[in-house]
Design a protein around this motif. Structure first.
Motif, PDB file in Angstrom:
ATOM      1  N   VAL A   1      44.601  44.234  38.323  1.00  0.00           N
ATOM      2  CA  VAL A   1      43.456  44.875  38.964  1.00  0.00           C
ATOM      3  C   VAL A   1      43.775  46.352  39.146  1.00  0.00           C
ATOM      4  CG1 VAL A   1      42.011  44.991  41.022  1.00  0.00           C
ATOM      5  CG2 VAL A   1      42.768  42.768  40.156  1.00  0.00           C
ATOM      6  N   GLU A   2      43.044  47.198  38.402  1.00  0.00           N
ATOM      7  CA  GLU A   2      43.250  48.645  38.530  1.00  0.00           C
ATOM      8  C   GLU A   2      42.543  49.200  39.764  1.00  0.00           C
ATOM      9  OE1 GLU A   2      45.145  50.573  36.759  1.00  0.00           O
ATOM     10  OE2 GLU A   2      45.706  49.205  35.141  1.00  0.00           O
ATOM     11  N   GLN A   3      41.362  48.628  40.073  1.00  0.00           N
ATOM     12  CA  GLN A   3      40.638  49.056  41.267  1.00  0.00           C
ATOM     13  C   GLN A   3      39.570  48.021  41.586  1.00  0.00           C
ATOM     14  OE1 GLN A   3      39.324  53.125  41.112  1.00  0.00           O
ATOM     15  NE2 GLN A   3      38.558  53.152  43.214  1.00  0.00           N
ATOM     16  N   TYR A   4      39.283  47.853  42.876  1.00  0.00           N
ATOM     17  CA  TYR A   4      38.267  46.913  43.345  1.00  0.00           C
ATOM     18  C   TYR A   4      37.434  47.638  44.388  1.00  0.00           C
ATOM     19  CZ  TYR A   4      36.371  42.551  45.427  1.00  0.00           C
ATOM     20  OH  TYR A   4      35.555  41.548  45.891  1.00  0.00           O
ATOM     21  N   GLY A   5      36.151  47.829  44.099  1.00  0.00           N
ATOM     22  CA  GLY A   5      35.309  48.547  45.037  1.00  0.00           C
ATOM     23  C   GLY A   5      33.862  48.556  44.584  1.00  0.00           C
TER      24      GLY A   5
ATOM     25  N   TYR B   1      32.917  55.201  40.742  1.00  0.00           N
ATOM     26  CA  TYR B   1      32.415  56.375  40.025  1.00  0.00           C
ATOM     27  C   TYR B   1      32.894  57.675  40.680  1.00  0.00           C
ATOM     28  CZ  TYR B   1      29.058  59.758  38.150  1.00  0.00           C
ATOM     29  OH  TYR B   1      28.476  60.862  37.563  1.00  0.00           O
ATOM     30  N   THR B   2      32.853  57.731  42.010  1.00  0.00           N
ATOM     31  CA  THR B   2      33.171  58.989  42.697  1.00  0.00           C
ATOM     32  C   THR B   2      34.647  59.128  43.051  1.00  0.00           C
ATOM     33  OG1 THR B   2      32.610  58.016  44.847  1.00  0.00           O
ATOM     34  CG2 THR B   2      30.865  59.198  43.680  1.00  0.00           C
ATOM     35  N   LYS B   3      35.353  57.979  43.222  1.00  0.00           N
ATOM     36  CA  LYS B   3      36.758  58.031  43.629  1.00  0.00           C
ATOM     37  C   LYS B   3      37.615  57.089  42.780  1.00  0.00           C
ATOM     38  CE  LYS B   3      35.561  59.139  48.433  1.00  0.00           C
ATOM     39  NZ  LYS B   3      35.617  58.689  49.838  1.00  0.00           N
ATOM     40  N   PRO B   4      37.668  57.332  41.466  1.00  0.00           N
ATOM     41  CA  PRO B   4      38.503  56.462  40.627  1.00  0.00           C
ATOM     42  C   PRO B   4      39.967  56.562  41.022  1.00  0.00           C
ATOM     43  CG  PRO B   4      37.828  58.414  39.405  1.00  0.00           C
ATOM     44  CD  PRO B   4      37.061  58.432  40.690  1.00  0.00           C
TER      45      PRO B   4
ATOM     46  N   ASN C   1      42.612  55.975  39.181  1.00  0.00           N
ATOM     47  CA  ASN C   1      43.499  56.477  38.132  1.00  0.00           C
ATOM     48  C   ASN C   1      42.709  56.836  36.881  1.00  0.00           C
ATOM     49  OD1 ASN C   1      43.027  53.936  36.764  1.00  0.00           O
ATOM     50  ND2 ASN C   1      44.581  53.018  38.072  1.00  0.00           N
ATOM     51  N   ILE C   2      43.406  57.321  35.871  1.00  0.00           N
ATOM     52  CA  ILE C   2      42.760  57.764  34.640  1.00  0.00           C
ATOM     53  C   ILE C   2      42.051  56.608  33.935  1.00  0.00           C
ATOM     54  CG2 ILE C   2      43.301  58.461  32.252  1.00  0.00           C
ATOM     55  CD1 ILE C   2      45.075  60.603  33.327  1.00  0.00           C
ATOM     56  N   PHE C   3      42.638  55.413  33.979  1.00  0.00           N
ATOM     57  CA  PHE C   3      42.010  54.289  33.291  1.00  0.00           C
ATOM     58  C   PHE C   3      40.624  53.995  33.866  1.00  0.00           C
ATOM     59  CE2 PHE C   3      40.904  49.858  32.724  1.00  0.00           C
ATOM     60  CZ  PHE C   3      41.069  49.717  31.357  1.00  0.00           C
ATOM     61  N   VAL C   4      40.523  53.908  35.188  1.00  0.00           N
ATOM     62  CA  VAL C   4      39.234  53.637  35.824  1.00  0.00           C
ATOM     63  C   VAL C   4      38.271  54.792  35.585  1.00  0.00           C
ATOM     64  CG1 VAL C   4      38.052  53.208  38.015  1.00  0.00           C
ATOM     65  CG2 VAL C   4      40.277  52.154  37.566  1.00  0.00           C
ATOM     66  N   ALA C   5      38.767  56.009  35.711  1.00  0.00           N
ATOM     67  CA  ALA C   5      37.921  57.190  35.509  1.00  0.00           C
ATOM     68  C   ALA C   5      37.331  57.214  34.108  1.00  0.00           C
ATOM     69  CB  ALA C   5      38.736  58.459  35.756  1.00  0.00           C
ATOM     70  N   GLY C   6      38.126  56.807  33.121  1.00  0.00           N
ATOM     71  CA  GLY C   6      37.659  56.821  31.742  1.00  0.00           C
ATOM     72  C   GLY C   6      36.796  55.638  31.391  1.00  0.00           C
ATOM     73  N   PHE C   7      36.944  54.531  32.137  1.00  0.00           N
ATOM     74  CA  PHE C   7      36.190  53.328  31.808  1.00  0.00           C
ATOM     75  C   PHE C   7      34.819  53.312  32.477  1.00  0.00           C
ATOM     76  CE2 PHE C   7      35.026  48.882  31.632  1.00  0.00           C
ATOM     77  CZ  PHE C   7      35.460  48.519  30.361  1.00  0.00           C
TER      78      PHE C   7
ATOM     79  N   ASP D   1      32.900  72.862  40.462  1.00  0.00           N
ATOM     80  CA  ASP D   1      34.218  72.947  41.109  1.00  0.00           C
ATOM     81  C   ASP D   1      34.552  71.728  41.968  1.00  0.00           C
ATOM     82  OD1 ASP D   1      34.663  75.369  39.942  1.00  0.00           O
ATOM     83  OD2 ASP D   1      33.986  76.545  41.658  1.00  0.00           O
ATOM     84  N   ASP D   2      33.546  71.170  42.646  1.00  0.00           N
ATOM     85  CA  ASP D   2      33.801  70.045  43.549  1.00  0.00           C
ATOM     86  C   ASP D   2      33.763  68.701  42.834  1.00  0.00           C
ATOM     87  OD1 ASP D   2      31.107  70.154  43.032  1.00  0.00           O
ATOM     88  OD2 ASP D   2      30.484  69.615  45.065  1.00  0.00           O
ATOM     89  N   ARG D   3      33.615  68.706  41.501  1.00  0.00           N
ATOM     90  CA  ARG D   3      33.572  67.473  40.726  1.00  0.00           C
ATOM     91  C   ARG D   3      34.686  67.422  39.676  1.00  0.00           C
ATOM     92  NH1 ARG D   3      29.323  63.879  41.367  1.00  0.00           N
ATOM     93  NH2 ARG D   3      28.067  64.495  43.149  1.00  0.00           N
ATOM     94  N   ILE D   4      35.764  68.148  39.927  1.00  0.00           N
ATOM     95  CA  ILE D   4      36.916  68.113  39.026  1.00  0.00           C
ATOM     96  C   ILE D   4      37.940  67.120  39.584  1.00  0.00           C
ATOM     97  CG2 ILE D   4      38.842  69.436  38.062  1.00  0.00           C
ATOM     98  CD1 ILE D   4      37.040  71.910  38.163  1.00  0.00           C
ATOM     99  N   TYR D   5      38.265  66.122  38.785  1.00  0.00           N
ATOM    100  CA  TYR D   5      39.207  65.086  39.213  1.00  0.00           C
ATOM    101  C   TYR D   5      40.615  65.461  38.742  1.00  0.00           C
ATOM    102  CZ  TYR D   5      35.035  62.329  40.136  1.00  0.00           C
ATOM    103  OH  TYR D   5      33.828  61.891  40.630  1.00  0.00           O
ATOM    104  N   LYS D   6      41.617  65.224  39.595  1.00  0.00           N
ATOM    105  CA  LYS D   6      42.984  65.593  39.287  1.00  0.00           C
ATOM    106  C   LYS D   6      43.882  64.346  39.234  1.00  0.00           C
ATOM    107  CE  LYS D   6      42.341  69.828  42.008  1.00  0.00           C
ATOM    108  NZ  LYS D   6      42.873  70.630  43.140  1.00  0.00           N
TER     109      LYS D   6
END
Length: 332
Positions: A212-216, A222-225, A227-233, A319-324
């Motif tokens: 389980v990479e993330q559960y929510g 969408y707004t708080k992935p 990790n990179i895998f969830v963000a990209g999926f 600027d406020d939508r750049i994920y790091k």
């Protein structure tokens, strides 16, 4: 009641571990979607819950009772498969009634349950037809009706819309969501389509390599992935990722920017690039833009934005939508 709890569930086939260790809490009445790429373990996890596969270790609790060793029939769950699995020689009425006939339920109870399910699913006018006389969407509704009459504690859906065309998929998405609102019964739904997951789920389980990479909630993913895998999926088109010098400016190993958060204009942006492909979809246009030193970025714009192949444009991220992300791919 239909709560489902997984405690340290593991599954191995021979020497191959496909589910290393999953713990999960599905609350009564929730619509939970398992999503992930092919081979991530989502269908295996659903089959473990259904009892169609035995757990190697761990516990599966249904309404707080450990059902890990119980047969599928004892779990009081109903499963809807991708293939419909209808009996071709039986009418719609016969197919829906079949589970209750196997239980030797009284005829009055069977007739009432079938009529109720048919009414909920708009199948009343088709009860005397055979499956071959139905469309794909109607056949899937019959399969769902057969599950409804059992009055299960939870419904388990294994990629039920995969055999339908694009328009029918959208309609069936709406129908299944409406069904959940009517029945208020727990539903666990497996799909590889993140759009289905985002539009239908109360909560999403993103799976990758049996973990389980993330559960929510859809919005949380969408707004708080995590990790990179969830963000990209999660998200369509998928998030842009940038490494190297540009990422270091933001004190990150990698930065991510969704196409809808990347403004494209003729001039004035912080990056300059050349339009490689323009995908005009009516309401939206997706631009694939080659940016020197960065690579190809996708930007989402209004449908009437006219840039064409070969044009030079500029891009500006919100600027406020750049994920790091750090070097391990985890969100910073």
């Amino acid at each position: 009641m239909g709560s489902i709890t997984l405690k340290n569930v593991q599954k191995s086939f021979g020497g191959v571990t496909v589910i290393p260790d999953i713990s999960l809490e599905i609350e009564d009445g929730q619509f939970v979607v398992f999503v992930g790429p092919s081979g991530c373990g989502k269908s295996t996890l659903l089959r473990l819950i259904a009892g169609l596969e035995d757990v190697t270790s761990g516990q599966i609790l249904i309404d707080g009772v450990d059902m890990s060793k119980e047969a599928p029939a004892q779990r009081k769950l109903s499963m809807v498969f991708q293939s419909y699995a209808l009996y071709p020689h039986m009418s719609v009425r016969g197919n829906i009634a079949f589970p209750l006939k196997m239980e030797k339920a009284p005829k009055e109870k069977i007739d009432a349950a079938v009529d109720n399910a048919a009414s909920i699913l708009n199948l009343t006018d088709y009860l005397d037809r055979k499956p071959r006389q139905l469309s794909g969407g109607q056949r899937q509704r019959v399969a769902i009706g057969r599950a409804i009459v059992r009055q299960p504690k939870a419904f388990l859906f294994d990629e039920p819309l995969s055999n339908l065309d694009a328009a029918l998929r959208v309609n069936m998405r709406l129908e299944i969501s409406d069904l959940h609102n009517k029945l208020k019964t727990t539903m666990v739904y497996v799909t590889h389509d993140q759009v289905e997951a985002m539009t239908m789920a109360d909560k999403i389980v993103v799976l990758h390599a049996g973990r389980v990479e993330q559960y929510g909630s859809p919005l949380e993913l969408y707004t708080k992935p995590a990790n990179i895998f969830v963000a990209g999926f999660i998200g369509s088109p998928k998030m842009n990722f940038i490494e190297g010098a540009e990422a270091k400016k933001f004190d990150a190993h990698t930065i991510g920017i969704r196409p809808e958060h990347l403004a494209v204009s003729k001039e004035g942006g912080i990056w300059s690039g050349t339009v490689k492909v323009s995908e005009h979809l009516g309401s939206d246009t997706f631009f694939h833009i080659d940016v020197d030193g960065i690579g190809t970025l996708t930007a989402r714009a209004a449908g009437d934005v006219p840039f064409k192949h070969g044009e030079t444009v500029t891009l500006s991220p919100q600027d406020d939508r750049i994920y790091k992300f750090d070097a391990s791919g985890n969100a910073l």
